[in-house]
Scaffold this motif. Sequence first.
Motif, PDB file in Angstrom:
ATOM      1  N   PRO A 116      -1.235  45.189  54.920  1.00 48.08           N
ATOM      2  CA  PRO A 116      -0.041  45.915  55.356  1.00 48.08           C
ATOM      3  C   PRO A 116       1.249  45.214  54.978  1.00 48.08           C
ATOM      4  CG  PRO A 116      -1.226  44.961  57.225  1.00 48.08           C
ATOM      5  CD  PRO A 116      -2.123  44.856  56.049  1.00 48.08           C
ATOM      6  N   ALA A 117       1.207  43.875  54.881  1.00 50.99           N
ATOM      7  CA  ALA A 117       2.380  43.088  54.483  1.00 50.99           C
ATOM      8  C   ALA A 117       1.896  41.882  53.686  1.00 50.99           C
ATOM      9  CB  ALA A 117       3.168  42.640  55.710  1.00 50.99           C
ATOM     10  N   ARG A 143      -0.890  41.552  48.443  1.00 51.34           N
ATOM     11  CA  ARG A 143       0.229  42.425  48.076  1.00 51.34           C
ATOM     12  C   ARG A 143       0.396  43.484  49.150  1.00 51.34           C
ATOM     13  NH1 ARG A 143       0.371  47.358  45.647  1.00 51.34           N
ATOM     14  NH2 ARG A 143      -1.762  47.319  44.850  1.00 51.34           N
ATOM     15  N   GLU A 144       1.657  43.756  49.541  1.00 50.96           N
ATOM     16  CA  GLU A 144       1.913  44.801  50.533  1.00 50.96           C
ATOM     17  C   GLU A 144       1.532  46.168  49.964  1.00 50.96           C
ATOM     18  OE1 GLU A 144       5.740  46.863  52.704  1.00 50.96           O
ATOM     19  OE2 GLU A 144       5.618  44.661  52.683  1.00 50.96           O
ATOM     20  N   MET A 145       0.786  46.918  50.725  1.00 51.00           N
ATOM     21  CA  MET A 145       0.313  48.217  50.262  1.00 51.00           C
ATOM     22  C   MET A 145       1.452  49.229  50.202  1.00 51.00           C
ATOM     23  SD  MET A 145      -3.308  48.528  52.330  1.00 51.00           S
ATOM     24  CE  MET A 145      -3.887  49.999  51.461  1.00 51.00           C
ATOM     25  N   THR A 146       1.475  49.995  49.135  1.00 55.96           N
ATOM     26  CA  THR A 146       2.397  51.115  49.038  1.00 55.96           C
ATOM     27  C   THR A 146       1.804  52.307  49.776  1.00 55.96           C
ATOM     28  OG1 THR A 146       1.377  51.984  47.033  1.00 55.96           O
ATOM     29  CG2 THR A 146       3.097  50.300  46.753  1.00 55.96           C
ATOM     30  N   GLU A 189       1.161  40.876  64.285  1.00 57.45           N
ATOM     31  CA  GLU A 189       1.301  39.634  63.516  1.00 57.45           C
ATOM     32  C   GLU A 189       1.167  39.883  62.017  1.00 57.45           C
ATOM     33  OE1 GLU A 189      -1.794  36.278  62.300  1.00 57.45           O
ATOM     34  OE2 GLU A 189      -1.386  36.219  64.450  1.00 57.45           O
ATOM     35  N   SER A 190       0.240  40.740  61.651  1.00 61.31           N
ATOM     36  CA  SER A 190      -0.035  40.992  60.239  1.00 61.31           C
ATOM     37  C   SER A 190       0.630  42.251  59.712  1.00 61.31           C
ATOM     38  CB  SER A 190      -1.544  41.094  60.020  1.00 61.31           C
ATOM     39  OG  SER A 190      -2.139  41.935  60.989  1.00 61.31           O
ATOM     40  N   ASN A 191       1.023  43.142  60.610  1.00 57.85           N
ATOM     41  CA  ASN A 191       1.655  44.399  60.206  1.00 57.85           C
ATOM     42  C   ASN A 191       3.142  44.337  60.526  1.00 57.85           C
ATOM     43  OD1 ASN A 191       2.573  46.989  59.775  1.00 57.85           O
ATOM     44  ND2 ASN A 191       0.892  47.997  60.848  1.00 57.85           N
ATOM     45  N   GLN A 192       3.936  44.042  59.524  1.00 58.21           N
ATOM     46  CA  GLN A 192       5.387  43.961  59.705  1.00 58.21           C
ATOM     47  C   GLN A 192       6.098  45.023  58.868  1.00 58.21           C
ATOM     48  OE1 GLN A 192       6.788  39.897  59.357  1.00 58.21           O
ATOM     49  NE2 GLN A 192       5.174  39.132  60.709  1.00 58.21           N
ATOM     50  N   ARG A 193       5.460  46.169  58.755  1.00 60.31           N
ATOM     51  CA  ARG A 193       6.032  47.287  58.009  1.00 60.31           C
ATOM     52  C   ARG A 193       7.111  47.971  58.846  1.00 60.31           C
ATOM     53  NH1 ARG A 193       2.267  48.809  53.871  1.00 60.31           N
ATOM     54  NH2 ARG A 193       3.345  50.813  53.648  1.00 60.31           N
ATOM     55  N   ASN A 194       7.997  48.679  58.157  1.00 62.61           N
ATOM     56  CA  ASN A 194       9.038  49.436  58.862  1.00 62.61           C
ATOM     57  C   ASN A 194       8.984  50.922  58.499  1.00 62.61           C
ATOM     58  OD1 ASN A 194      10.021  49.367  56.261  1.00 62.61           O
ATOM     59  ND2 ASN A 194      11.827  48.101  56.747  1.00 62.61           N
ATOM     60  N   ASP A 195       7.769  51.368  58.079  1.00 66.11           N
ATOM     61  CA  ASP A 195       7.594  52.791  57.786  1.00 66.11           C
ATOM     62  C   ASP A 195       6.683  53.416  58.840  1.00 66.11           C
ATOM     63  OD1 ASP A 195       5.089  51.828  57.140  1.00 66.11           O
ATOM     64  OD2 ASP A 195       5.206  52.296  55.008  1.00 66.11           O
ATOM     65  N   GLN A 196       6.081  54.566  58.529  1.00 69.06           N
ATOM     66  CA  GLN A 196       5.259  55.269  59.527  1.00 69.06           C
ATOM     67  C   GLN A 196       3.942  54.576  59.824  1.00 69.06           C
ATOM     68  OE1 GLN A 196       5.980  56.289  56.394  1.00 69.06           O
ATOM     69  NE2 GLN A 196       4.575  57.884  55.654  1.00 69.06           N
ATOM     70  N   ARG A 204       0.970  51.819  64.073  1.00 68.92           N
ATOM     71  CA  ARG A 204       0.026  50.818  63.582  1.00 68.92           C
ATOM     72  C   ARG A 204      -1.410  51.337  63.578  1.00 68.92           C
ATOM     73  NH1 ARG A 204       2.774  47.303  67.111  1.00 68.92           N
ATOM     74  NH2 ARG A 204       0.842  46.686  68.165  1.00 68.92           N
ATOM     75  N   MET A 205      -1.716  52.296  64.430  1.00 71.02           N
ATOM     76  CA  MET A 205      -3.082  52.835  64.439  1.00 71.02           C
ATOM     77  C   MET A 205      -3.219  54.087  63.559  1.00 71.02           C
ATOM     78  SD  MET A 205      -3.441  54.543  68.264  1.00 71.02           S
ATOM     79  CE  MET A 205      -2.599  53.230  69.133  1.00 71.02           C
ATOM     80  N   ARG A 206      -2.134  54.531  62.975  1.00 72.08           N
ATOM     81  CA  ARG A 206      -2.143  55.784  62.212  1.00 72.08           C
ATOM     82  C   ARG A 206      -3.123  55.753  61.026  1.00 72.08           C
ATOM     83  NH1 ARG A 206       1.780  59.367  62.449  1.00 72.08           N
ATOM     84  NH2 ARG A 206       3.288  57.787  63.145  1.00 72.08           N
ATOM     85  N   PHE A 207      -3.115  54.659  60.273  1.00 72.63           N
ATOM     86  CA  PHE A 207      -3.975  54.551  59.091  1.00 72.63           C
ATOM     87  C   PHE A 207      -5.446  54.710  59.475  1.00 72.63           C
ATOM     88  CE2 PHE A 207      -5.273  51.357  55.506  1.00 72.63           C
ATOM     89  CZ  PHE A 207      -5.785  52.396  54.756  1.00 72.63           C
ATOM     90  N   LEU A 208      -5.880  54.009  60.520  1.00 67.37           N
ATOM     91  CA  LEU A 208      -7.273  54.094  60.948  1.00 67.37           C
ATOM     92  C   LEU A 208      -7.600  55.471  61.499  1.00 67.37           C
ATOM     93  CD1 LEU A 208     -10.038  52.917  61.541  1.00 67.37           C
ATOM     94  CD2 LEU A 208      -9.105  51.926  63.647  1.00 67.37           C
ATOM     95  N   VAL A 209      -6.745  56.009  62.340  1.00 71.94           N
ATOM     96  CA  VAL A 209      -6.999  57.330  62.933  1.00 71.94           C
ATOM     97  C   VAL A 209      -7.079  58.399  61.841  1.00 71.94           C
ATOM     98  CG1 VAL A 209      -6.044  59.134  64.421  1.00 71.94           C
ATOM     99  CG2 VAL A 209      -6.012  56.752  65.171  1.00 71.94           C
ATOM    100  N   ASP A 210      -6.141  58.360  60.921  1.00 70.40           N
ATOM    101  CA  ASP A 210      -6.143  59.358  59.841  1.00 70.40           C
ATOM    102  C   ASP A 210      -7.404  59.249  58.987  1.00 70.40           C
ATOM    103  OD1 ASP A 210      -3.717  60.246  60.739  1.00 70.40           O
ATOM    104  OD2 ASP A 210      -2.541  59.422  59.068  1.00 70.40           O
TER     105      ASP A 210
END
Length: 362
Positions: A116-117, A143-146, A189-196, A204-210
Amino acid sequence: MFNVFKGQVLETRNRIAMAPMTRSRTSQPGDVPNEIMATYYRQRASAGLIVTEGAPVSAVGRGYSMTPGIYTEEHIEGWKKVTQAVHEEGGKIFIQLWHVGRRSHSDISGMQPLAPAAIKIADQVFGPLPEGGFGMIETETPREMTLQDIKDTTAAFVQAAKNAIEAGFDGIEVHAAHGYLFDTFLRSESNQRNDQYGGSQENRMRFLVDTLQALTNEIGGGRVAVRLSPHIGEGFAGDDAEIVPLTLTLLEKLQPMNLAYVHFSENISRYVEVPEEFREQVRRIYTNPIMVAGKLTKQSAQRLLDKQYVDFVAFGTPFVTNPDLVARFTHDLALAEFDADARLTLYGGGEEGYINYSTYQA
């Protein structure tokens, strides 16, 4: 004791599961499942359910050398040997779908790890050594995922699930524990994104749920499971105060998917004891099947079943040295110890320490 389980889709002859364990015995090149793996799983098919070692869903998802993939035709054909062997013995088998995220190195996967970051912590995985051979090597900065990477990864899981059904598996388990890709999205700690996909717990749980929703849409919720480890800190530098409440919220989202089960991994690596209150909260929120693994004994596993906190109890290392673990539990027979010699042959090698463990001898 450890009696038959009957779920919406999954029915097993007992409530003992063989937990997923990386063994790194594939054929090279290509990391293809083979006859020796089929023998290994056949020997342990008396388990009500086998969950395989983690199978990378793509090349970039790979983090340990010689682990069996599920993204090529050769992988599918290789896994058919395994599923046929288990089914011939009357067993059931799910494949664990795996993307290790940042817990990798380009010498293993051929490309920079994804996360994620772009955050690295001190960590080691099983890979090629500079002097030759294999051993534990340090991971590299990911690498941070796009957004396209995230979309592509969900698609890779869906394709892997379709491949698994073609290979004869009864279902799939998504590995979202132990500091691998989905777990790093769940934790701040590992997810420092500022998007959805970052910031709030919901994001933060969106990727797994989707991804789980896409999988249930494709192969049905009764053939989909997920592994979580909210009380384990493996793969992280510190502790996350939000991971337990986030997990409880996550379970609320998973409830209507009617998954085959949710699998909690506990009591390994850097961990805290699971409080009784958590198990009670989980059961109030989540009424579908639950599995627990983590240094269980016959007695502690039975207590969890008796209290109806779980529907399956999973055993890992006891199955390494006791292919007939179910019979040993049933007849109160002594277990062969998982000792220092067994640890030496856990990863890589051939038949020794893999399929040469015998059934009980009086």
